[in-house]
Scaffold this motif. Structure first.
Motif, short mmCIF file in Angstrom:
data_model
loop_
_atom_site.label_atom_id
_atom_site.label_comp_id
_atom_site.label_asym_id
_atom_site.label_seq_id
_atom_site.Cartn_x
_atom_site.Cartn_y
_atom_site.Cartn_z
N ARG A 1 50.55 21.74 0.15
CA ARG A 1 50.59 22.74 1.21
C ARG A 1 50.47 24.15 0.64
O ARG A 1 49.74 24.99 1.18
N GLU A 2 51.16 24.39 -0.47
CA GLU A 2 51.06 25.70 -1.12
C GLU A 2 49.64 25.94 -1.62
O GLU A 2 49.12 27.06 -1.50
N GLN A 3 49.02 24.93 -2.16
CA GLN A 3 47.66 25.07 -2.64
C GLN A 3 46.71 25.45 -1.51
O GLN A 3 45.86 26.32 -1.66
N ARG A 4 46.84 24.77 -0.36
CA ARG A 4 45.96 25.08 0.77
C ARG A 4 46.14 26.52 1.23
O ARG A 4 45.16 27.20 1.55
N VAL A 5 47.37 26.98 1.29
CA VAL A 5 47.63 28.35 1.73
C VAL A 5 46.99 29.35 0.76
O VAL A 5 46.39 30.35 1.18
N VAL A 6 47.10 29.08 -0.55
CA VAL A 6 46.50 29.98 -1.54
C VAL A 6 44.98 30.02 -1.37
O VAL A 6 44.37 31.09 -1.40
N VAL A 7 44.36 28.86 -1.17
CA VAL A 7 42.90 28.81 -1.02
C VAL A 7 42.46 29.56 0.24
O VAL A 7 41.50 30.35 0.22
N VAL A 8 43.15 29.32 1.37
CA VAL A 8 42.78 29.99 2.61
C VAL A 8 42.99 31.50 2.48
O VAL A 8 42.14 32.31 2.91
N THR A 9 44.11 31.91 1.89
CA THR A 9 44.38 33.34 1.71
C THR A 9 43.30 33.99 0.86
O THR A 9 42.81 35.08 1.19
N THR A 10 42.93 33.31 -0.22
CA THR A 10 41.88 33.85 -1.09
C THR A 10 40.57 34.01 -0.34
O THR A 10 39.89 35.04 -0.43
N ALA A 11 40.21 32.99 0.44
CA ALA A 11 38.95 33.05 1.20
C ALA A 11 38.96 34.19 2.20
O ALA A 11 37.97 34.92 2.35
N VAL A 12 40.08 34.37 2.91
CA VAL A 12 40.16 35.43 3.92
C VAL A 12 40.09 36.81 3.26
O VAL A 12 39.33 37.69 3.70
N LEU A 13 40.87 37.00 2.20
CA LEU A 13 40.91 38.31 1.55
C LEU A 13 39.55 38.68 0.96
O LEU A 13 39.06 39.80 1.14
N PHE A 14 38.93 37.73 0.28
CA PHE A 14 37.64 38.03 -0.32
C PHE A 14 36.53 38.09 0.72
O PHE A 14 35.61 38.91 0.61
N GLY A 15 36.59 37.22 1.71
CA GLY A 15 35.56 37.25 2.74
C GLY A 15 35.54 38.57 3.49
O GLY A 15 34.47 39.15 3.72
N THR A 16 36.72 39.06 3.89
CA THR A 16 36.77 40.34 4.60
C THR A 16 36.33 41.49 3.71
O THR A 16 35.65 42.42 4.17
#
Length: 544
Positions: free
Chosen positions: A274-289
């Motif tokens: 669960r922690e891994q998924r949150v890190v991946v999603v957070t990274t995608a959102v931060l870099f995507g924006t």
């Protein structure tokens, strides 16, 4: 002796050759200088004074002063800029002396020499007074940035190439300023302005008047040779400028690099799927924006190329977007860090077996290091190597690092504040981050006294995509400033003119930027990389 051959030779001579001839007492050479630059000086003076007679007086005084001080000119190839500087000084002195708005009317030449010329007669000049007054009432409403190219354009009979050469601007910059200037003029006045300016162009009478006003004495002799050292220095500066550009680009992306390392460390510290998924999603959102925002700024550059006359509106959109995105992205990062801490506490309660490793135990020196030595009650070093629980505060010390860090000397983290700060969102005297604020600020989006990044704003700003500076701004795309700006699309009182070119061409500035950017990149990325390696060595392990 003015033989046709001699005059033809002087007419094609360079400024350097003409100055050398003048220093030998050749008045014919100075006559060529007057003919070469009389339109430029009279146009600049008219743009400031709004009076044809007063502007020609100011230009004449400038030429007389130049004749007397020609021996002081150390770089004859910069004769045009030197003449303009003398004129601007005289105009500034006249304004301070008069303490009022320049005259509105245009007086004819009262004491012109009786020579055949194309100048208007006294009767015609008197009839033009009302026209000239109306012309000035229209022109005086324009900022000087747009007024000077407009005046010179019609006096050069519609030659954009000549205006660009005289004002040291690119042709695109001239077109941009002319388009903006025409838009600001009232349509019913434009035709009158064009015709009146064309009729007021100085001619042969002005040239002869300047020569008649010259003192009998020859100009003082010049002791030094002309410009060879400066030319050699400029030629040798090309490689240095390229290195400085590379260092600036590297400094710009350093904020991204530190953010990548931070997020990679978060992945190393994840203990559950669960922690891994949150890190991946957070990274995608931060870099995507972030990438989306940088593409948006690039789109503004494309818009400026299509609609150069709308650059002021594009500037407003740019400034609003930068402020809103910087604030919104910083909030998003801070919130993501808080969610990560809360998730760590929840996961520790839900799956305690996943946190049995010594580095995950409370108070473990593998997960957190706090030096025993202190100064004024603060540890010399406080480093956190794993994701803390929700109740943990930031790492605080003289040197601090973690997901959040406050370091009096050096701080690294997702957000970090200190004398020198490196991370995602940073603040300090020397600050490097994805979004950074500091006296010297570097990164992707940076605000500071001196700001260098992809999108920068400050007193002095340099940006690969855009730069907004109060004093100076330089960029490969967009630049906005209250004083000097240099960029393909620039908005400032001195946009892509001689002052901007001097700022860009200074070889010492290139060397200084190379040293500063290289040192900052080294001082920021080396500690960050070492910290990331320490995290992997101490706490990284696959979830299981």
């Amino acid at each position: 002796m003015k033989t046709p051959e001699v005059m033809a030779l002087l007419h094609t001579a360079s400024d350097t050759d003409l100055v050398a001839a003048c220093l030998g007492g050749n008045r014919s050479a100075f006559e060529q200088i007057v003919e070469r630059y009389q339109r430029l000086l009279c146009s600049l003076a008219y743009s400031a004074l709004g009076d044809v007679g007063a502007s020609e007086d100011a230009a004449q005084e400038t030429f007389v002063t130049a004749w007397l001080k020609l021996g002081e000119l150390r770089e004859p190839e910069k004769l045009r800029a030197w003449l303009c500087a003398i004129l601007r000084f005289k105009l500034s002195h006249a304004r301070r002396r008069d303490g009022r708005e320049p005259a509105r009317g245009a007086a004819p030449l009262d004491h012109a020499l009786e020579l055949p010329s194309d100048e208007p007669s006294a009767d015609t000049a008197a009839a033009d007074r009302d026209d000239q007054a109306l012309v000035w009432r229209a022109l005086r409403e324009l900022p000087e940035t747009y007024r000077e190219p407009l005046v010179l354009f019609y006096r050069e009979h519609g030659s954009i190439e000549h205006v660009a050469a005289e004002l040291d601007l690119t042709e695109d910059a001239v077109k941009q300023r002319l388009a903006r200037g025409r838009t600001m003029l009232k349509e019913h006045v434009l035709a009158l302005v064009e015709g009146a300016l064309a009729r007021s162009t100085p001619g042969r009478v002005f040239t002869v008047g300047v020569l008649a006003a010259l003192p009998a004495l020859a100009p003082p002799a010049q002791a030094a040779a002309v410009g060879t050292a400066a030319a050699a220095a400029t030629k040798g500066a090309g490689g240095l400028a390229k290195l400085a550009l590379f260092a600036t680009i590297l400094a710009s992306v350093s904020g991204f690099i530190t953010t990548v390392l931070t997020l990679r460390m978060n992945l190393d510290q994840a203990r559950t799927a669960r922690e891994q998924r949150v890190v991946v999603v957070t990274t995608a959102v931060l870099f995507g924006t972030f990438i989306g925002f940088l593409l948006f700024v690039l789109g503004l550059r494309v818009a400026a190329a299509h609609w150069p006359d709308r650059l002021p509106a594009i500037a407003l959109v740019h400034h609003a977007a930068v402020l809103l995105f910087a604030a919104g992205w910083s909030f998003l990062l801070v919130r993501a860090l808080r969610v990560g801490r809360e998730l760590r506490s929840a996961e520790r309660r839900r799956e305690p077996e996943k946190f049995s490793h010594p580095s995950d135990r409370a108070g473990s020196r593998l997960a957190e290091y706090r030096s025993d030595a202190t100064l004024f009650g603060l540890p010399l070093v406080h480093l956190r190597f794993s994701t803390p629980d929700a109740d943990k505060g930031p790492a605080v010390g003289w040197i601090a690092g973690g997901d959040r860090a406050i370091g009096l000397l050096f701080a690294f983290g997702g957000w970090a504040f200190g004398l020198v700060s490196v991370g995602g969102v940073t603040g300090g005297v020397l600050s490097l981050g994805a979004v950074s604020i500091g006296l010297v600020s570097l990164g992707a989006i940076c605000f500071g006294g001196v700001a260098v990044g992809s999108v920068s704003a400050g007193w002095h700003a340099s940006g690969s995509l855009s730069a907004t500076g109060w004093e100076t701004a330089r960029s490969a795309c967009l630049a906005f400033s209250q004083h000097i700006a240099a960029a393909p699309f620039a908005l400032a009182p001195h946009a892509n003119d001689a002052a901007a070119q001097r700022m860009m061409a200074d070889p010492k500035a290139g060397r200084d930027w190379l040293i500063i950017c290289t040192l900052i990149v080294v001082l920021s990325l080396v500690p960050t990389t070492l910290y990331a390696r320490a995290v992997r060595r101490r706490v990284a392990r696959p979830p299981g």
